[in-house]
Design an enzyme around this catalytic site. Structure first.
Site, PDB file in Angstrom:
ATOM      1  N   THR A   1       0.821  -1.220   0.000  1.00 51.89           N
ATOM      2  CA  THR A   1       0.000   0.000   0.000  1.00 51.89           C
ATOM      3  C   THR A   1       0.846   1.258   0.000  1.00 51.89           C
ATOM      4  O   THR A   1       0.513   2.239  -0.666  1.00 51.89           O
ATOM      5  CB  THR A   1      -0.919   0.008   1.253  1.00 51.89           C
ATOM      6  OG1 THR A   1      -1.829  -1.067   1.137  1.00 51.89           O
ATOM      7  CG2 THR A   1      -1.689   1.295   1.374  1.00 51.89           C
TER       8      THR A   1
ATOM      9  N   SER B   1       1.611  -7.478  -1.190  1.00 46.24           N
ATOM     10  CA  SER B   1       2.284  -8.526  -0.404  1.00 46.24           C
ATOM     11  C   SER B   1       1.448  -9.796  -0.265  1.00 46.24           C
ATOM     12  O   SER B   1       1.941 -10.815   0.219  1.00 46.24           O
ATOM     13  CB  SER B   1       2.724  -8.006   0.967  1.00 46.24           C
ATOM     14  OG  SER B   1       1.662  -7.963   1.872  1.00 46.24           O
TER      15      SER B   1
ATOM     16  N   THR C   1       1.572  -4.519   4.129  1.00 42.39           N
ATOM     17  CA  THR C   1       1.380  -4.901   5.530  1.00 42.39           C
ATOM     18  C   THR C   1       0.794  -6.311   5.694  1.00 42.39           C
ATOM     19  O   THR C   1       0.962  -6.932   6.739  1.00 42.39           O
ATOM     20  CB  THR C   1       0.439  -3.914   6.252  1.00 42.39           C
ATOM     21  OG1 THR C   1      -0.833  -3.924   5.598  1.00 42.39           O
ATOM     22  CG2 THR C   1       1.010  -2.514   6.254  1.00 42.39           C
TER      23      THR C   1
HETATM   24  N1  ASP Z   1      -2.646  -5.462   0.339  1.00 40.22           N
HETATM   25  C1  ASP Z   1      -1.581  -4.585   0.791  1.00 40.22           C
HETATM   26  C2  ASP Z   1      -0.296  -5.392   0.826  1.00 40.22           C
HETATM   27  O1  ASP Z   1      -0.083  -6.121   1.738  1.00 40.22           O
HETATM   28  C3  ASP Z   1      -1.911  -4.043   2.133  1.00 40.22           C
HETATM   29  C4  ASP Z   1      -0.907  -3.058   2.695  1.00 40.22           C
HETATM   30  O2  ASP Z   1       0.195  -2.888   2.241  1.00 40.22           O
HETATM   31  O3  ASP Z   1      -1.271  -2.406   3.717  1.00 40.22           O
HETATM   32  O4  ASP Z   1       0.486  -5.304  -0.087  1.00 40.22           O
END
Ligand code: ASP
Length: 336
Positions: A12, A54, A85
């Site tokens: 993100t 991710s 995350t």
């Molecule tokens: N879907 C995103 C990821 O994990 C969520 C984030 O980065 O907060 O790449």
């Protein structure tokens, strides 16, 4: 001036909106332009290693990140990895096993909101991470998020939307960062001896199965054909259903007689397992010499097994390594 390598992998923090939803489009160089004040304490170079959500992160990506750090280890004082995350806690734990005994800090960070938004946690998290990676007292693999520094093996994503997404499980925060000031709660870098150690193999044939009251033992039997290790996310302090059919007992017998690894863990986030308390845990542990995760996080348990099984297939060696503390991952080793 500290020399930092910032490795971007997506998430993100580096995302922009598109017709199909948020997706990583911001480059590593662009990320750095959002924290110009970091030039006051470090010189950062960037490396665009991946640009993925991710959710798509896999063990071979962890090896790729570890390899990039190994290649640049001598040239830099610290490393910052920007990451989504969702699986950040797995990557932080995996890197804790793949890169051990590092006197140089390896910091993983990300954000709940993209860095190009006006209201976002991304700038603070990136700035804090660069600051922590530049700190003389910092070392090893840590996750920096929302002003908290968490040991790489102790992080868990506990909130899907709030800025305070991560908690440190069964272990105190290493430090907090406020207004660009680091306050250490654990200041033990001086205890670190020996050279940094990099590993480049993982065995990803590790399954994690969460028990629910309707679970059939046949699921365990099925998994035995496909995996080398099974982590059972059991109830409470840990145990297995002992229905009259004896199906679960037979399924565990199948795993153990095939020379495979079975680890009992708990689906309760805090305080860990202790199979010796109840008959449903004690008898099965004694009979099959099952390993148990005790106070380790599930993310650390999964990645530790992948790391260990990448190095050995010897059951005694697996047991010894599993209970050895790496980057503060396990403290409650009871009387196993
Ligand atoms: N879907 C995103 C990821 O994990 C969520 C984030 O980065 O907060 O790449």
């Amino acid at each position: 001036m500290k020399q930092i390598l910032m490795i971007a992998t997506g998430g993100t923090i580096a995302s922009k909106s598109s017709d199909t939803g948020l997706k990583p489009l911001i480059t590593s160089d662009e990320l750095l332009t959002y924290v110009p004040d970091a030039r006051g304490f470090c010189h950062a170079d960037t490396l665009q290693l991946l640009n993925i959500d991710s959710t798509n992160m896999q063990p071979f990506h962890w090896l790729k990140i570890a390899d990039a750090i190994k290649k640049h280890y001598e040239a830099y004082d610290g490393f910052v990895i920007c990451h989504g995350t969702d699986t950040m806690a797995y990557t932080a734990a995996a890197l804790s096993y793949l890169i051990q005994n590092s006197k140089k800090p390896i910091v993983i960070t990300g954000a709940q909101k993209p860095i190009d938004l006006e209201i976002t946690d991304a700038k603070t998290n990136l700035m804090d991470s660069l600051l922590f990676a530049s700190h003389d007292q910092a070392y090893g693999v840590t996750l920096v998020f929302d002003g908290k520094v968490i040991a790489g093996t102790r992080a868990k994503k506990e909130r899907t939307k709030s800025y305070n997404a991560f908690s440190s499980i069964n272990f105190p925060y290493i430090a907090t960062i406020q207004d660009q000031h680091v306050i250490f709660y654990l200041d033990d870098k001086k205890l670190l001896t020996g050279p940094v150690q990099f590993y480049n193999t993982l065995n990803d044939r590790v399954a994690l199965l969460k028990l629910i009251p309707s679970m059939e033992a046949g699921v365990l039997t099925y998994l035995a054909d496909h995996y080398d290790a099974l982590i059972l996310e059991a109830f409470g302090v840990g145990g297995l259903p002992s229905y009259e059919s004896g199906d679960f007992h037979k399924a565990i017998d199948l795993w153990i007689s095939a020379g495979k690894t079975v680890v009992m863990a708990t689906q309760v986030t805090n305080e860990g397992s202790n199979m010796s308390v109840y008959e449903v845990g004690k008898t099965i542990k004694q009979e099959f010499h099952l390993l148990e995760a005790y106070d380790m996080t599930l993310e650390a348990t999964v990645t530790k097994l992948m790391w260990i099984l990448g190095q050995t297939t010897n059951p005694e060696e697996i047991r010894n390594r599993f209970y050895q503390t790496v980057n503060r991952d396990i403290l409650y080793t009871a009387k196993w």
